[in-house]
Write a protein that holds these residues in place. Structure first.
Motif, mmCIF file in Angstrom:
data_model
loop_
_atom_site.group_PDB
_atom_site.id
_atom_site.type_symbol
_atom_site.label_atom_id
_atom_site.label_comp_id
_atom_site.label_asym_id
_atom_site.label_seq_id
_atom_site.Cartn_x
_atom_site.Cartn_y
_atom_site.Cartn_z
ATOM 1 N N GLU A 199 6.209 5.652 2.415
ATOM 2 C CA GLU A 199 5.793 5.713 1.018
ATOM 3 C C GLU A 199 5.639 4.301 0.458
ATOM 4 O O GLU A 199 6.391 3.397 0.818
ATOM 5 N N GLY B 24 3.965 6.217 -3.647
ATOM 6 C CA GLY B 24 4.114 7.307 -2.697
ATOM 7 C C GLY B 24 3.222 7.128 -1.486
ATOM 8 O O GLY B 24 2.616 6.068 -1.283
ATOM 9 N N PRO B 25 3.117 8.136 -0.636
ATOM 10 C CA PRO B 25 2.197 8.045 0.507
ATOM 11 C C PRO B 25 0.782 7.718 0.041
ATOM 12 O O PRO B 25 0.310 8.255 -0.964
#
Length: 888
Positions: free
Chosen positions: A648, A664-665
């Protein structure tokens, strides 16, 4: 045109009579296309006029421009005031901290900051191909003929046009001078005893790096001069490519029905236009060197500074039908009648013997070399000059350590190599040209490739030499291993490739002064691994050595305002240092972010390791890099906070897009993580490490599933998965991980990380939105685009075009069979930079659709060589398919 005598130099000395003739032409408008440029290709327009009428052996392909051309669009560098109101609040703290840093650096330490936000270089639309090989410094000759950009001290640039550095032509018929002209369009306030103001409409410049041609039609004389400059930048050549020399050959065409005597005079100031030109103690001396049946002569200009002294050399090759003469020293100020009249008298200079006295403080000194020959009626002849410079040992800004340049392995370290360098260059340049032509010919003769691409591919290569590049010998006491012996799983103290081929470093950009900036080198490294693979491996060993080292000194990071260590162990550094400090010894000159938390650096190392092995098949290299790859992947794994096999991002700008927040991803970093896991599996198999294979295969299976689940939206991969308003922006660089897999011969079968149909859908979305819906499809791919077809303005970088990223994107498209789309995408950048904005040989990191550019002369556009690798791979695949009938 008529030859109109004017009464005296500057119009005020009629008593000078014949020696003071100034020859002026009434210029017909032979080059009317200047007003058209910007709408059409400059090369196409120029070729209509010049290809048959002018020039001696000028190639068809390359970048071509009339010396009278003026670029219409004048852009300005990015400044803090250009940040939008919506973004400015998040950068107030950075601005205050940077201002304090800048003041301390410039006013207290008297140093240049690694990025000078208050001193960005203005756009000078003047630069041509740089002179010199790789790693010994460069001198840039502008496309109008001026010597205008200097990088002799390692990594440090200054942008000064040195007016007296010129070529002058003298034509004589039946013992009388009929024409004498400085081959410059300038009309400077100095040296008014010379005949300036050559009409640029009668000349054009043509660049196909590492060579360039300037073709002058002499008005009213029926004579054409072609100056061809050659620098020894030769793929897979690790000797001659290191030489700080250039050869300038003047081809002369006499189209008259009578013979002419032609002389060319080369004048050069002892220095480079800086204040130390007047510091005193500089001196010149004539020289003659004969060996192996060949002789050269000229003048040595000894520049005797306390730090990094050097010798400039202007020389010519002696031949039975050439006459070489010189002026050891003249003052490059005032009208300078004496030198001009010396040449106009008889086409030669007086050639005094002995050295000049050292200059006194406040005084400059220059020198001149003239070469003459006879040119028969309707005939041809040529004259050869060499410019060389010898700075065998040099220090960086800290002056803590002396470094020896690579070329000294062949020419010694005593500082007396200039005569030998010029002799070698003048007797070997024809061999260099044959090697260059053999290398370039297959691409230039490939009719399936557009002309703009051929120009871009070779001309962007200028940065390998002119990127502040240093190429040094490894010292006997050097140890890159970090003190960890190879038997303990570390690196050799002195890897064989570095011992044999030396250490190599180039800047992120001429304005972003950090060596081997690794997140950017990821893109530009294709030029090195394809053309000088030993240097690419040398860089990798240096980076690997720095991975295992640490520097726990706490320092303030400008974005966060927090203190953290300079370098953390088992992470890839951002860069290997500032040339104004001590590179290799102190890494991470970049202090805007703490890059120990960046998500892309470790992954880019792993991807490059396997890419390099794939292209070199160097198994020792693979074995040496394997434990380092394991270490950085283990370090990277801490960014997988939820244990789903996918890393992430932090909610900050924690990757090469260091002004564009990602949470985040993400498509960019997540995609490279998945690709790196794929590569680790491949390397584990090659090294028979089954346990490692199972470990990385488990991560790959889980990580790729999470990547598809969290980021795929049915058409492309979302920018990130945070659910923020702009999470679904279309990032042009979203397939970077897959790009490297393809470049490494992976991406399908057992080592397919991404579904092929999704990659092709994503690339089509990028082409439709980031390319064709931006600036009418004429400026490449914008970094971020909203799905509704407007640029993402959420950051200072999301609405920029990054030329190097665009070339990488185009390469990815070519790998996926989208060659037409890839070429269209890349063409927009070339046309914008080289033909519209006048940024030749200073391709920037970025530009916006209007008004702004950022960071001139940048490393990343070398990624255009990734396009050539993709084309080579595609051709091989097509050949294999034709032979076997088997498709992918």
């Amino acid at each position: 045109p008529d030859l109109v005598p004017r009464g005296g130099w500057g119009g005020g000395r009629p008593n000078q009579e014949s020696k003071d003739l100034k020859f002026h032409c009434h210029c017909s408008n032979v080059c009317k296309m200047t007003s058209e440029w910007g709408e059409k290709s400059t090369a196409d327009l120029m070729s209509r006029y010049v290809s048959k009428e002018m020039g001696y052996n000028v190639p068809k392909e390359g970048w071509r421009i009339c010396l009278a051309h003026e670029f219409k669009e004048k852009r300005k560098p990015f400044q803090a005031k250009d940040v939008s109101l919506s973004n400015i609040w998040g950068h107030i703290g950075l601005g205050v901290r940077y201002l304090k840093f800048w003041y301390k650096k410039t006013q207290v330490e008297k140093k240049a900051p690694f990025i000078d936000m208050f001193g960005a270089q203005p756009l000078r639309q003047i630069y041509g191909a740089p002179l010199g090989g790789i790693g010994g410094g460069t001198i840039t000759r502008g496309w109008r003929g001026e010597f205008c950009r200097w990088q002799l001290n390692p990594g440090m640039y200054h942008y000064k046009t040195v007016i007296p550095n010129q070529f002058t032509v003298c034509l004589r018929r039946e013992g009388k001078t009929v024409y004498q002209q400085v081959l410059s369009v300038e009309r400077p306030p100095t040296l008014q005893g010379w005949n300036w103001g050559y009409c640029g409409e009668y000349a054009f410049y043509h660049a196909l790096y590492p060579r360039a041609w300037t073709v002058y039609d002499l008005p009213g004389q029926n004579v054409t001069l072609t100056c061809r400059q050659i620098s020894p930048v030769i793929p897979h050549d690790y000797q001659d490519s290191s030489l700080p020399v250039a050869v300038l050959v003047w081809d002369i065409e006499n189209k008259n029905e009578y013979d002419l005597d032609v002389s060319i005079m080369f004048t050069m100031v002892n220095g480079s236009g800086q204040k130390d030109d007047k510091c005193g103690g500089h001196w010149n001396e004539p020289f003659h060197l004969e060996k192996e049946g060949e002789a050269v002569s000229g003048v040595l200009l000894h520049h005797c500074t306390a730090v990094n002294p050097y010798t400039l050399c202007i020389a010519a090759r002696e031949q039975s039908d050439r006459e070489i003469s010189h002026q050891t020293a003249f003052s490059p100020k005032g009208p300078c009648f004496s030198l001009w009249n010396d040449l106009i008298d008889d086409g030669r200079l007086d050639s005094p013997t002995g050295s000049s006295p050292p200059t006194v403080k406040g005084e400059k000194v220059a020198a001149a070399v003239a070469v003459g020959c006879s040119v028969p009626a309707q005939g041809h002849n040529s004259l050869e000059f060499c410019l060389a410079w010898d700075m065998p040992k040099m220090t960086f800004g800290s002056q803590e350590k002396e470094h020896t340049r690579r070329y000294t392995r062949y020419f010694g370290t005593k500082g007396d190599a200039s005569p030998s360098l010029s002799h070698y260059a003048l007797t070997h340049y024809k061999q260099w040209e044959r090697s260059i032509e053999e290398w370039q010919r297959p691409i230039l003769q490939d009719s399936s490739l557009p002309s703009w691409y051929k120009s871009a591919l070779f001309n962007e290569l200028y940065f390998v030499a002119d990127g502040g590049t240093v190429w040094t010998e490894m010292t006997e006491d050097a140890d890159i291993s970090g003190g960890i012996c190879s038997e303990d799983g570390g690196l050799p103290a002195q890897p064989a490739v570095i011992k044999e081929y030396g250490r190599f470093a180039y800047l992120e950009g001429q304005e972003y002064r950090m060596y081997n900036t690794y997140d950017v080198h990821f893109y530009s490294s294709f030029a090195l691994i394809m053309l000088w693979p030993k240097l690419a491996l040398s860089v990798q060993y240096d980076i690997a050595g720095s991975v295992v080292q640490q520097d726990l000194t706490e320092r303030l990071y400008l974005m966060s305002g927090q203190y953290s260590p300079v370098k953390t162990k088992n992470v890839v550094p951002h860069d290997i240092g500032d040339p104004d400090d001590e590179p290799w010894m102190r890494v991470n000159a970049y202090l805007i972010h703490d890059t120990a938390g960046w998500k892309d650096l470790n992954l880019k190392f792993v991807l490059q390791v396997y890419r390099d092995f794939h292209l070199t098949q160097d198994r020792q290299y693979l074995q040496d890099m394997w434990p380092i790859c394991q270490a950085v992947m283990e370090s990277e794994l801490k960014f997988d906070l939820d244990g789903d096999g996918l890393i992430e991002n932090s909610g900050y700008a924690d990757q090469t897009y260091d002004g564009w927040i990602v949470t985040g991803p993400s498509a960019y970093c997540g995609g490279m993580w998945v690709a790196s896991l794929c590569v680790m599996c491949k390397m584990a198999r090659l090294l028979d490490s089954e346990e490692s294979y199972r470990h990385y295969k488990d991560l790959l299976d889980r990580g790729s599933a999470a990547f598809e689940k969290l980021l795929w939206n049915g058409k492309y991969y979302n920018y990130d998965s945070s659910g923020r308003e702009l999470s679904n922006s279309v990032m042009s660089d979203q397939c970077a991980g897959h790009w490297f897999l393809r470049a490494s011969g992976l991406g399908d079968g057992e080592f397919q990380a991404f579904p092929k149909e999704k990659i092709q859908s994503a690339l089509k979305s990028v082409f439709d939105l980031n390319v064709m819906s931006f600036a009418g499809g004429q400026m490449g791919a914008v970094n971020g685009m909203r799905p509704e077809g407007v640029p993402d303005h959420s950051s200072v970088q999301s609405d920029e075009v990054w030329i190097g990223v665009v070339y990488g994107l185009a390469a990815t498209m070519i790998h996926e069979g989208m060659q037409e789309e890839g070429m269209r995408t890349a063409e927009g950048c070339y046309r914008t930079v080289w033909e519209k904005l006048g940024m030749a040989f200073q391709t920037p990191e970025a530009y916006c659709e209007k008004n702004i550019y950022r960071s001139l002369a940048y490393m990343r556009p070398l990624s255009i060589w990734a396009m050539q690798l993709a084309l080579n791979t595609s051709q091989k695949d097509q050949t294999t398919t034709a032979q076997t009938g088997v498709t992918d």
